[in-house]
Design an enzyme around this catalytic site. Structure first.
Site, PDB file in Angstrom:
ATOM      1  N   ALA A  51      76.561   6.240 -58.763  1.00  0.00           N
ATOM      2  CA  ALA A  51      76.057   5.337 -57.726  1.00  0.00           C
ATOM      3  C   ALA A  51      74.536   5.241 -57.798  1.00  0.00           C
ATOM      4  CB  ALA A  51      76.472   5.857 -56.353  1.00  0.00           C
ATOM      5  N   GLU A 109      80.197  14.408 -56.754  1.00  0.00           N
ATOM      6  CA  GLU A 109      80.122  13.908 -55.367  1.00  0.00           C
ATOM      7  C   GLU A 109      80.225  15.002 -54.320  1.00  0.00           C
ATOM      8  OE1 GLU A 109      81.665  12.507 -57.850  1.00  0.00           O
ATOM      9  OE2 GLU A 109      81.393  10.335 -57.783  1.00  0.00           O
TER      10      GLU A 109
END
Ligand code: NAD
Length: 696
Positions: A62, A126
């Protein structure tokens, strides 16, 4: 501007992600991929597609610049991009070099084939931000690498070299970096020639294993290693769904878990800490145009507790260190301590015997100031005494080469006064390490009135080299961390006078999450340190009140672990704190001597008084400009004082509680307590009145 390029060569469409530094999958990049896929499908000359990353790697995931902004959610989102890849009628090969992390790996998992360079870093990190991979990573990875490896990667977030995964079905080929393009093209052309449907990971099954046992083990492990974080358990749930449920159902479960996790205070705290660390490395008036000075050799003065610890940071980074002492015996002790520490690491297998000798060979013990003439950076760690330090800085002025940085590790003294002793105050800076200095992450970089900008830039860059978390502090007594902890310690003392006992206070804040309560911490650091500071305060700031219990303790010689007794009792060679009947008695008698009727004090009061004392002083530090931003204060506490990571630091925690509630609580406690006036910091008060937060 779309940040993915497209070009066709010999029947292969090459889509290159072009979003430096790590090809973050921001909106423009996602749009670029989808547009390129459309173009490739429409072009009759294209038989197959290769998707790769320009620059340093395939993709780091991301785009963090989008975090919390609407673009992050804008369509096409990552799951939609991946769906478009899976649905593409022409074969897609992901060619991975450098790294495929997080969303980057999830993107690659959406391709029909994958080829990787052996040294590429592959991972789903993550969980480090309190999240889980939300674009199919938890569903697709186990189908390729098996449940155990997938759990390991997803729950720990640690990346793995592609070569280590070569035996799994994740990659069609793992090759040397120079062969990557060619191998990817070969796989693409072969796929274009094959008949039948294109292979999709979603159509595979997770290889059979003893799922029940594996998941029970994983849950127990996560409960033990990360008890305060919900993300690891949700990661495990999602991987379990990959093993036991249809693909689309698993995908939905993963999506729901992501939405749930992103709103948790734990994830917010971890993301805050992540951004705090990045923000702290920036100094407002020092841009990239300021060139750091070169640091090829370092000198450390004083081979005591701090000097020897500080030296190891540089030795471990391969930087030679001259270690200077005035006493032969102290020098030998320091050198022996350094050697012993490396020997212990070698025994644990952290470095080879050869590496250990190479590292130790960088250490040059000396008792001659003339040996410091070549050092680019000189760090003073002698006794905490102006006279001693001034004498050292005076000598340095004579021997240090022009441009050498002169740093002091002082904890409490005025850096500007020390700088004034030299002819070159612009070269003087504070480097406040924490004990044990070879282990503790925090480094407060103290900027004096005259410290040169390139000196600051150098020390900040050097902090990265020695893997410290650097936070800039202005000059004041105690800098950011210790100035705040003094207020926390003061409250802890008053609580004893009013009715609490040391073990109760420690237990309450340890339950809140502090690594160690104030009294256990005092015993570890040495209660005589605080005593010396208080004695100075009694003279310099007589208006500041302290509980006298800590002085009574020191008068009994109970300095802490080093004397076998402090707030607690200790057995020889054992750091376990045992409650001391003598100390409890002393505390109770002292209340009586003060004429205080002891009362029952709740754990809630203990936690609020201690933590809000930090917050209040933090607000003062912020308004004085000693810290540039609230997140810097949080970082100091997370990296140097054992503040619970899942609460994001004292200022972030106060924001979560709500500043008006914090103000109200302080005002309430200030009514009845035994200390001097507990005044709410004006900044805290005004932010509370405006309904604002410390952190934006
Ligand atoms: P220490 O007493 O363990 O070591 C100080 C050493 O300096 C001694 O070995 C002494 O022989 C040597 N020394 C004294 N005068 C000298 C001189 N003129 N030239 C060369 N060497 C000289 O003390 P420490 O705990 O290592 O603290 C050193 C400094 O670090 C102090 O300023 C202290 O405030 C600061 N500090 C200490 C801690 C801590 O937890 N101990 C943490 C952060 C900062």
């Amino acid at each position: 501007m779309m940040t993915a390029s497209y070009q066709v060569d010999q029947g292969i469409a090459l889509i290159t992600l072009e979003n430096p530094p790590v090809n973050g999958l921001g909106l423009a990049t996602r749009q670029g991929i989808v547009a390129a896929l459309k173009q490739a499908q429409a072009d009759a000359a294209v038989q197959a597609i290769v998707i790769c990353g320009g620059g340093r790697g395939f993709s780091g995931g991301a785009d963090i610049r989008e975090f919390g902004k609407p673009e992050a959610m804008a369509e096409p989102n990552l799951p939609q991009v991946i769906a478009a890849m899976e649905a593409c009628a022409k074969p897609i090969v992901a060619a991975i070099h450098g790294m495929a992390l997080g969303g980057g790996l999830e993107l690659a998992l959406g391709a029909h084939y994958r080829v990787a360079a052996g040294d590429a870093k592959i991972g789903l990190p993550e969980v480090n931000l309190g999240l889980l991979p939300g674009a199919g990573g938890t569903q697709r990875l186990p189908r390729c690498v098996g449940v155990e490896t997938a759990l390991q990667m997803i729950v720990t977030g640690k990346p793995v070299a592609a070569a280590k995964l070569a035996k799994s079905t994740l990659f069609d080929q793992v090759v040397g970096i120079s062969e990557l393009r060619e191998a990817a093209a070969a796989v693409a052309l072969k796929a274009a020639d094959s008949e039948g449907p294109l292979p999709r990971i979603r159509d595979r099954q997770v290889p059979a294993a003893d799922f029940v046992t594996i998941f029970a083990g994983a849950r127990a492990m996560a409960a033990q290693t990360a008890p305060h974080f919900p993300a690891p358990q949700r990661c495990i749930d999602a991987v379990e769904a990959a093993c036991t449920r249809p693909f689309d159902e698993g995908l939905r479960l993963e999506g729901q878990a992501f939405v749930d996790l992103i709103q948790t205070p734990e994830s917010m705290s971890l993301r805050h800490a992540f951004f705090a660390e990045r923000a702290a490395s920036k100094i407002e008036d020092i841009g990239p145009e300021v060139q750091p000075r070169a640091i090829a050799s370092v000198a450390v003065i004083g081979a005591g507790t701090m000097g020897s610890g500080i030296s190891m940071n540089f030795l471990s980074a391969g930087i030679p260190v001259h270690l200077l002492e005035v006493k032969e015996e102290a020098l030998q002790r320091g050198v022996a301590h350094i050697r012993k520490t490396y020997e212990k690491s070698a025994q644990k297998g952290r470095l080879s015997a050869e590496q250990m000798e190479q590292t130790l060979a960088l250490l040059k013990p000396t008792m001659d100031f003339a040996d410091l003439a070549d050092a680019d950076l000189i760090i003073e760690a002698v006794f905490e005494d102006y006279a001693v330090k001034n004498a050292v800085f005076g000598q340095l002025d004579a021997v240090a080469k022009p441009g050498a940085i002169l740093a002091s590790n002082t904890s409490t003294l005025d850096l500007d006064k020390i700088a004034a002793v030299t002819q070159r105050p612009a070269d003087v800076v504070g480097m406040h390490f924490f004990s044990p200095a070879n282990i503790m992450k925090l480094l407060e970089v103290v900027r004096g009135k005259q410290t040169a900008r390139d000196v600051m830039a150098t020390v900040m860059a050097l902090a990265k080299t020695i893997r410290k978390t650097a936070v800039v502090s202005g000059v004041c007594d105690g800098f950011i961390g210790n100035r705040m902890i003094e207020q926390y310690g003061r409250q802890a003392g008053f609580l004893l006078d009013e009715g609490a006992l040391p073990a109760q206070v420690d237990a309450a804040v340890e339950r809140f999450g502090m690594a160690m309560g104030p009294f256990r911490m005092g015993d570890l650091a040495g209660n005589d340190i605080g005593w010396a500071i208080r004695k100075r305060r009694y003279v310099e700031q007589p208006e500041m009140a302290y509980s006298k219990t800590a002085d009574l303790l020191c008068e009994r010689g109970r300095y802490g672990q080093k004397t076998g007794a402090g707030w607690y009792d200790y057995q020889p060679g054992d750091r376990t704190a045992h409650r001391s009947a003598e100390v409890d008695q002393m505390v109770i008698e002292h209340s009586a001597a003060l004429g205080i009727t002891r009362r029952e004090i709740s754990d809630e009061e203990i936690v609020e008084r201690l933590i809000y004392a930090l917050v209040n002083e933090g607000a003062q530090i912020l308004s004085e400009g000693i810290a540039a931003r609230a997140s810097d204060i949080d970082l100091v506490y997370l990296s140097g004082y054992g503040f619970p990571l899942w609460r994001g630091g004292p200022m972030f925690y106060a924001d979560q509680v709500g500043l008006s509630a914090v103000v109200k609580a302080i005002e309430g406690y200030a009514q009845g307590y035994q200390g001097d006036a507990w005044i709410v910091a004006p900044l805290l008060k005004s932010l509370a009145e405006q309904g604002k937060r410390f952190n934006g």
